[in-house]
Scaffold this motif. Sequence first.
Motif, PDB file in Angstrom:
ATOM      1  N   MET A   1       0.977  -1.183  -0.106  1.00 41.24           N
ATOM      2  CA  MET A   1      -0.103   0.016   0.199  1.00 41.24           C
ATOM      3  C   MET A   1       0.975   1.316  -0.034  1.00 41.24           C
ATOM      4  N   THR A   2       0.608   2.338  -0.797  1.00 39.49           N
ATOM      5  CA  THR A   2       1.402   3.372  -0.919  1.00 39.49           C
ATOM      6  C   THR A   2       0.881   4.505  -0.031  1.00 39.49           C
ATOM      7  N   GLU A   3       1.683   4.917   1.303  1.00 42.70           N
ATOM      8  CA  GLU A   3       1.029   6.232   1.871  1.00 42.70           C
ATOM      9  C   GLU A   3       1.169   7.385   1.142  1.00 42.70           C
ATOM     10  N   THR A   4       0.374   8.359   1.575  1.00 43.83           N
ATOM     11  CA  THR A   4       0.392   9.544   1.043  1.00 43.83           C
ATOM     12  C   THR A   4       0.652  10.622   2.280  1.00 43.83           C
ATOM     13  N   TYR A   5       1.310  11.484   1.973  1.00 43.09           N
ATOM     14  CA  TYR A   5       1.599  12.811   2.892  1.00 43.09           C
ATOM     15  C   TYR A   5       1.587  13.926   2.222  1.00 43.09           C
ATOM     16  N   ASP A   6       1.532  15.055   2.859  1.00 41.54           N
ATOM     17  CA  ASP A   6       0.983  16.328   2.283  1.00 41.54           C
ATOM     18  C   ASP A   6       2.512  16.672   1.702  1.00 41.54           C
ATOM     19  N   TYR A   7       3.910  16.560   2.433  1.00 43.10           N
ATOM     20  CA  TYR A   7       5.088  16.922   1.968  1.00 43.10           C
ATOM     21  C   TYR A   7       5.929  15.627   2.200  1.00 43.10           C
ATOM     22  N   ILE A   8       6.986  15.493   1.066  1.00 39.90           N
ATOM     23  CA  ILE A   8       7.930  14.456   0.992  1.00 39.90           C
ATOM     24  C   ILE A   8       9.188  15.387   1.008  1.00 39.90           C
ATOM     25  N   ILE A   9      10.236  14.957   1.799  1.00 34.22           N
ATOM     26  CA  ILE A   9      11.379  15.911   1.883  1.00 34.22           C
ATOM     27  C   ILE A   9      12.589  14.771   1.850  1.00 34.22           C
ATOM     28  N   ILE A  10      13.334  14.879   0.626  1.00 28.42           N
ATOM     29  CA  ILE A  10      14.493  14.027   0.650  1.00 28.42           C
ATOM     30  C   ILE A  10      15.628  15.208   0.707  1.00 28.42           C
ATOM     31  N   GLY A  11      16.326  14.831   2.194  1.00 24.73           N
ATOM     32  CA  GLY A  11      17.387  15.676   2.486  1.00 24.73           C
ATOM     33  C   GLY A  11      18.428  15.391   3.386  1.00 24.73           C
ATOM     34  N   ALA A  12      19.655  15.946   3.107  1.00 26.82           N
ATOM     35  CA  ALA A  12      20.686  15.632   3.975  1.00 26.82           C
ATOM     36  C   ALA A  12      20.861  16.898   4.970  1.00 26.82           C
ATOM     37  N   GLY A  13      21.174  16.631   6.108  1.00 28.16           N
ATOM     38  CA  GLY A  13      21.686  17.772   7.146  1.00 28.16           C
ATOM     39  C   GLY A  13      20.531  18.576   7.231  1.00 28.16           C
ATOM     40  N   SER A  14      20.981  20.140   7.555  1.00 23.93           N
ATOM     41  CA  SER A  14      20.085  21.046   7.892  1.00 23.93           C
ATOM     42  C   SER A  14      19.091  21.455   6.468  1.00 23.93           C
ATOM     43  N   ALA A  15      19.512  20.900   5.333  1.00 27.33           N
ATOM     44  CA  ALA A  15      18.956  21.163   4.167  1.00 27.33           C
ATOM     45  C   ALA A  15      17.474  20.292   4.199  1.00 27.33           C
ATOM     46  N   GLY A  16      17.647  19.175   4.980  1.00 32.76           N
ATOM     47  CA  GLY A  16      16.138  18.317   5.069  1.00 32.76           C
ATOM     48  C   GLY A  16      15.640  18.880   6.457  1.00 32.76           C
ATOM     49  N   CYS A  17      16.326  18.891   7.742  1.00 30.80           N
ATOM     50  CA  CYS A  17      16.021  19.345   8.956  1.00 30.80           C
ATOM     51  C   CYS A  17      14.972  20.339   9.019  1.00 30.80           C
ATOM     52  N   VAL A  18      15.478  21.343   8.366  1.00 32.71           N
ATOM     53  CA  VAL A  18      15.069  22.851   8.393  1.00 32.71           C
ATOM     54  C   VAL A  18      13.453  22.790   7.933  1.00 32.71           C
ATOM     55  N   PRO A  19      13.592  22.456   6.557  1.00 38.78           N
ATOM     56  CA  PRO A  19      11.993  22.273   6.226  1.00 38.78           C
ATOM     57  C   PRO A  19      11.000  21.264   7.028  1.00 38.78           C
ATOM     58  N   ALA A  20      11.725  20.189   7.511  1.00 43.52           N
ATOM     59  CA  ALA A  20      10.814  19.209   8.306  1.00 43.52           C
ATOM     60  C   ALA A  20      10.356  19.919   9.550  1.00 43.52           C
ATOM     61  N   ASN A  21      11.212  20.545  10.073  1.00 41.35           N
ATOM     62  CA  ASN A  21      11.005  21.454  11.335  1.00 41.35           C
ATOM     63  C   ASN A  21       9.932  22.435  10.986  1.00 41.35           C
ATOM     64  N   ARG A  22       9.954  23.424   9.983  1.00 40.04           N
ATOM     65  CA  ARG A  22       9.013  24.087   9.858  1.00 40.04           C
ATOM     66  C   ARG A  22       7.739  23.815   9.190  1.00 40.04           C
ATOM     67  N   LEU A  23       7.657  22.645   8.330  1.00 39.80           N
ATOM     68  CA  LEU A  23       6.511  22.151   8.022  1.00 39.80           C
ATOM     69  C   LEU A  23       5.690  21.702   8.914  1.00 39.80           C
ATOM     70  N   SER A  24       6.389  20.768   9.718  1.00 40.22           N
ATOM     71  CA  SER A  24       5.654  20.192  10.844  1.00 40.22           C
ATOM     72  C   SER A  24       5.195  20.894  12.231  1.00 40.22           C
ATOM     73  N   GLU A  25       5.364  22.104  12.230  1.00 40.01           N
ATOM     74  CA  GLU A  25       4.945  23.125  12.957  1.00 40.01           C
ATOM     75  C   GLU A  25       3.408  23.229  12.710  1.00 40.01           C
ATOM     76  N   ASP A  26       2.938  22.848  11.447  1.00 46.11           N
ATOM     77  CA  ASP A  26       1.330  22.707  11.168  1.00 46.11           C
ATOM     78  C   ASP A  26       0.911  21.656  11.497  1.00 46.11           C
ATOM     79  N   PRO A  27       0.162  21.262  12.662  1.00 40.99           N
ATOM     80  CA  PRO A  27      -0.391  20.090  13.100  1.00 40.99           C
ATOM     81  C   PRO A  27      -1.394  19.265  12.080  1.00 40.99           C
ATOM     82  N   ASP A  28      -1.720  20.026  10.942  1.00 40.98           N
ATOM     83  CA  ASP A  28      -2.631  19.371  10.242  1.00 40.98           C
ATOM     84  C   ASP A  28      -1.886  19.003   8.985  1.00 40.98           C
ATOM     85  N   ALA A  29      -0.530  19.353   8.744  1.00 42.05           N
ATOM     86  CA  ALA A  29       0.512  18.838   7.721  1.00 42.05           C
ATOM     87  C   ALA A  29       0.874  17.209   8.024  1.00 42.05           C
ATOM     88  N   ARG A  30       1.136  16.740   7.105  1.00 44.19           N
ATOM     89  CA  ARG A  30       1.512  15.349   7.271  1.00 44.19           C
ATOM     90  C   ARG A  30       2.899  15.231   6.303  1.00 44.19           C
TER      91      ARG A  30
END
Length: 173
Positions: A1-30
Amino acid sequence: MTETYDYIIIGAGSAGCVPANRLSEDPDARIWRQRQVDLHPDADGAVHSDELHQVQLEIYAPAGTRPNLNVTTHAMTRRVLLEGKRAVGVEYELGGEHVMVKASREVLISSCPIGSPHLLQRSGIGPAAVLQKADVEVLHDLPGLAKTCRITRRSISNMPARSRSRSTARWGF
């Protein structure tokens, strides 16, 4: 089964951490993130990532307990999934199994300067002549992508192997 999220982030280091941190501040975003480590081989080809791992933990810590953020580690992104010319997900390999995840809003690719274009080219996105020479089906001719990045049939199938260890790895060429 394929899962669906709002955002997918493929990233190394801060280039992946920062958007994951910011986008996940919205509790409705997966958000689904593949956590990669920037690997810098020494003269012997060994990679030491302990210091970088500590920096990533400090950047990522605020988002680490958010239930709307799914972080997958020790996986290798194999290709970007396209519908027409739009990225809609990724296929990754984990423990020999190929898994697909889809994004309803956006796919963010923020790997290293070699990893991002390499992933795109393996996915059929890039200069048509380069892709055809490497026997990759051209899905989106993008002549300006990574003019200095060269791919070959061998590099497509033998992208650097990530070690299961957090401290060292060896390039898989």
